[in-house]
Design a protein around this motif. Structure first.
Motif, short mmCIF file in Angstrom:
data_model
loop_
_atom_site.label_atom_id
_atom_site.label_comp_id
_atom_site.label_asym_id
_atom_site.label_seq_id
_atom_site.Cartn_x
_atom_site.Cartn_y
_atom_site.Cartn_z
N LYS A 88 0.77 -1.19 -0.11
CA LYS A 88 -0.01 0.08 -0.15
C LYS A 88 0.79 1.16 0.14
O LYS A 88 0.59 2.35 -0.67
N GLU A 89 1.85 1.20 0.91
CA GLU A 89 2.73 2.53 0.79
C GLU A 89 3.29 2.80 -0.51
O GLU A 89 3.36 3.99 -0.84
N LYS A 90 3.72 2.03 -1.42
CA LYS A 90 4.31 2.20 -2.55
C LYS A 90 2.97 2.69 -3.69
O LYS A 90 3.37 3.70 -4.36
N LEU A 91 1.92 2.27 -3.45
CA LEU A 91 0.90 2.64 -4.37
C LEU A 91 0.63 4.16 -3.82
O LEU A 91 -0.05 5.07 -4.88
N ILE A 92 0.48 4.41 -2.57
CA ILE A 92 0.19 5.91 -2.17
C ILE A 92 1.35 6.77 -2.67
O ILE A 92 0.93 7.81 -3.39
N LYS A 93 2.55 6.28 -2.56
CA LYS A 93 3.57 7.31 -3.26
C LYS A 93 3.30 7.31 -4.77
O LYS A 93 3.39 8.63 -5.38
N PHE A 94 2.98 6.38 -5.54
CA PHE A 94 2.62 6.59 -6.77
C PHE A 94 1.45 7.63 -7.15
O PHE A 94 1.70 8.40 -8.03
N ILE A 95 0.34 7.29 -6.58
CA ILE A 95 -0.72 8.25 -6.80
C ILE A 95 -0.45 9.75 -6.55
O ILE A 95 -0.47 10.52 -7.21
N LEU A 96 0.45 9.94 -5.46
CA LEU A 96 0.86 11.09 -4.99
C LEU A 96 1.90 11.85 -5.98
O LEU A 96 1.86 12.94 -6.27
N ASP A 97 2.41 10.98 -6.82
CA ASP A 97 3.50 11.39 -7.67
C ASP A 97 2.94 11.81 -8.90
O ASP A 97 3.39 12.60 -9.72
N CYS A 98 1.65 11.62 -9.08
CA CYS A 98 0.94 11.80 -10.18
C CYS A 98 -0.05 13.20 -10.04
O CYS A 98 -0.85 13.39 -11.07
N GLN A 99 0.16 13.94 -9.16
CA GLN A 99 -0.42 14.89 -8.83
C GLN A 99 0.26 16.43 -9.55
O GLN A 99 1.42 16.34 -9.71
N ASP A 100 -0.72 17.08 -9.98
CA ASP A 100 0.16 18.56 -10.60
C ASP A 100 -0.08 19.28 -9.23
O ASP A 100 -1.13 19.92 -9.00
#
Lengths: 316, 414
Positions: free
Chosen positions: A246-258
């Motif tokens: 889950k931690e890696k997935l959260i990081k991935f989503i946050l990295d996709c923010q403008d």
């Protein structure tokens, strides 16, 4: 790790509504009701639904209703189950289901069930498990599931199960995370999850997580934020969400923010859109990210909205 | 509130211009949106024969049509307005006793919906209106026109759900009425391959091809398998294409299960051989293209069905869908062969390349997945062989994070 830029996303969603004169936005107008659902549900998850004039939205939605009882994607467009579900979901968000002539909507949906239990999306007859989900979710929200043949509907969905434990759009079709969400969601709503081999499906879903931490929708595809919703909600419904990182997935989503102008994209550094903004925020909500309302994985609505529908109260 | 803003100096209606081009060249089979500068340079190449306006908005030659990105917005708005007007007229005409025939009003709907779809491929209401008009006319050539238009739309929007769905609607309408259906189905299959060449991993396209299988004869299915093999071998990263083969192979098994009396022993052998060839071919690809997930997933399917249908094992499940073919082999022999393949895939030849790591991971998950899915006596046998070959440590080395692969039940992993 970065943080969720919630306020920026609110601003972005509100700005999309105003920016109506580019080619990119007008070619989306045939599915504006879907867009309204994505945008407004995101606002609600962020606790900012009150920034929108609900009367204006409700009156527009009612203008999208066709005489048959179904809803079109926009005023004057033909009705379809895809938009009918969005209409019902948005009305549920605003606690305005009482504006509907429930019999009329129910009749529209019921008429689209076929002999084998499947659902056509509209009168033109294309069949897809997505439409089964739309019909079942809609009728459950309207408390009219008894108006269709649920047993047959379930049997049809089960017939779309694949050897890898997933589901496709029709029998024999390839497993696809979006279709899996629809099938698992419909089975969850109808209390039929025992038809799923949870370990087998869980295995396939977990294999969607790639090195970056993001999830893809099918083998050999790139990770995409929207699958954070489809894969994750399915894993939660079959109780196998602890099988992914889950931690890696959260990081991935946050990295996709403008982080400057708000909005979330499919992958880091791509252009944002409202669809991925919704799935990113909803995915984070499923991951219990702080500051977000909880989301119901089957109804794809905030949990307090679902509670209000079924228990008549708002538990915040 | 339609806009009538002139686009450039010419001030001419872009919709009329586009419709004129489409009218005068019915053979246009590809459309694309082009930046105005690029469009101008294309038009410049035409030479003296084609003087053309200063700021061209469209370019068309040899069946290709380019639309300037600058004209898209006004064109869309004008097409949408004209389309909704035409639909309204058509409905009024149909409602007042006429059947909407006489071509006139229906023609307008067809003309404007075509232009609209050329700039907005998923405008469902426009596709629907075409179905409405076509179903009133019931003419074969009109249905063929619909397939052509859908193909044109797919040339710029290959994932358009609506365009693919429109094809299925047409085929269902004509299925009972034409002797040329087998030919049409074959062409459809070729079209998917052509589009898949440009649009990788296109779920809608491959789903369409899977849908076609139910219209194919037993013989045609065998031909499809052979004919699409080369393409598949060249596109190993397109796992949707292997899912198509999965669909074809499943169909072959289905045909075997409900034998219709004709030379079933011969057919059974043919299917057995076909399955064996497919397994061998997949192994060749796995060894040639290191670390391709789709190839390993395809192997899960092939191997599981092989075990279920073509091997003799004491505890074959009683479910009658699990037909056991007349040709069978010893499962132990099969397991040994698979363990050899996995064993060789676990040898990481070069640490610097992700491909070898991926190969090791996929081969590991392949054999563990298979162990879980096969009948339990075979699973025990397989696990004994893994131990005998000292492969267990290697397997856990390559997927350290995957608790779900360990073979224990979900509750244990919590």
């Amino acid at each position: 790790m970065g943080e969720l830029a919630g306020d920026k996303h609110v601003k972005y969603i509100l700005s999309v509504e105003k920016k109506k004169d580019s080619f990119e936005s007008v070619v989306m107008e045939h599915l504006r009701l879907n867009g309204a659902y994505w945008g407004l549900t995101t606002l609600d998850l962020l606790g900012k639904l009150d920034t929108v004039d609900s009367d204006e939205v409700v009156s527009w939605i009612l203008q999208c209703q066709h005489e048959s009882g179904g809803f079109g994607g926009n005023i004057g467009h033909d009705p379809h189950l895809l938009y009918t579900l969005s209409a019902v979901q948005v009305l549920a968000l605003f606690d305005k289901l009482d504006v509907l002539d429930i019999n009329k909507v129910t009749d529209y949906i019921r008429a689209l069930q076929n002999e084998d239990g499947s659902f056509s999306g509209d009168i033109w007859g294309e069949v897809d498990t997505r439409f089964s989900y739309c019909a079942i979710c809609c009728l459950a929200i309207l408390k009219r599931l008894d108006s269709i043949n649920v047993e047959k509907a379930v049997r049809y969905i089960v017939s779309c199960k694949t050897l890898d434990g997933g589901f496709g759009c029709t029998p024999g079709a390839e497993s696809h995370a979006g279709q899996i969400f629809c099938c698992v969601g419909a089975l969850a709503i109808t209390g039929s999850l025992h038809h799923i081999d949870k370990d087998l499906l869980g295995w396939w879903l977990c294999e969607r997580q790639v090195k970056s931490g993001g999830l893809n929708g099918r083998p050999e595809k790139l990770a995409d934020v929207c699958y954070s919703w489809w894969v994750l909600s399915s894993l939660i419904m079959i109780d196998r969400v602890h099988w992914i990182d889950k931690e890696k997935l959260i990081k991935f989503i946050l990295d996709c923010q403008d982080t400057e102008n708000g909005g979330i994209s499919d992958r880091p550094d791509d252009a944002v859109d409202i669809f991925h903004t919704y799935f990113g925020v909803a995915g984070l909500s499923l991951l219990e990210y702080p500051g977000l309302k909880a989301t119901d994985p089957a109804y794809a609505l905030p949990v307090d909205v679902v509670n209000r529908i079924f228990f008549g109260r708002c538990s915040t | 509130m339609a806009d009538h803003r002139p686009v450039d100096g010419a001030g001419e209606n872009p919709l009329a211009e586009l419709e004129l081009i489409l009218e005068s060249d019915p053979l246009i089979d590809e459309v694309g949106f082009i930046h105005p500068t690029q469009l101008a340079s294309l038009s410049g190449e035409e030479g003296v024969d084609a003087p053309g306006p200063k700021n061209p908005r469209f370019w068309s030659r040899d069946g290709k049509l380019g639309i300037s990105t600058e004209v898209l917005l006004p064109l869309y708005k004008e097409a949408r307005r004209a389309f909704f007007d035409a639909v309204r007229d058509f409905r009024t005409r149909c409602g007042s006793g006429g059947d909407g025939g006489g071509g006139g009003v229906g023609c307008e709907v067809m003309k404007h919906s075509r232009a609209l779809l050329l700039v907005s491929s998923d405008f469902g209401t426009a596709w629907n209106s075409r179905k409405l008009v076509a179903s009133k006319e019931e003419s074969f050539s009109m249905y063929m026109d619909e397939l052509r238009l859908s193909e044109l739309i797919l040339s710029y929007s290959p994932k358009s759900d609506q365009a693919w769905s429109h094809r299925r609607w047409v085929i269902k309408r004509i299925a009972g009425q034409t002797s040329s259906l087998p030919e049409i189905i074959m062409k459809e299959s070729e079209l998917v391959e052509k589009i898949a060449e440009r649009s990788k991993m296109n779920y809608r396209a491959w789903n369409h091809r899977c849908w076609l299988v139910s219209y194919m004869t037993k013989e045609r299915v065998m031909c499809e398998l052979k004919e699409s093999k080369t393409w598949a071998g060249l596109h190993v990263a397109d796992s949707s294409c292997f899912n198509y083969r999965r669909r074809l192979m499943t169909r072959i098994l289905e045909d075997l299960c409900c034998k219709d009396g004709v030379s079933s022993v011969d057919y059974s052998f043919e299917v057995y051989q076909c399955w064996k060839d497919e397994l061998d071919w997949d192994e060749i690809l796995i060894k040639r293209y290191i670390g391709r997930e789709g190839l390993w997933l395809y192997r899960r399917f092939l191997s599981l069905c092989w075990i279920r249908h073509f091997t003799t094992h004491a505890h074959s499940t009683s479910c009658n869908s699990n037909y056991i073919a007349e040709q069978t082999t010893d499962p132990s022999f099969f397991l040994d062969k698979e363990l050899d393949l996995v064993g060789s895939s676990l040898v990481v030849q070069d640490d610097h390349f992700d491909d070898f790591q991926a190969q090791a991971l996929y081969s590991t998950t392949y054999i563990l997945w298979l162990a879980k899915q096969m009948p339990s006596p075979l699973e025990i046998e397989l696990r004994q062989r893994l131990t005998a070959r000292n492969m267990n440590d290697l397997l856990s080395e390559f997927c350290p994070n995957s608790s779900f692969l360990s073979g224990s039940s979900a509750e244990d992993t919590k």
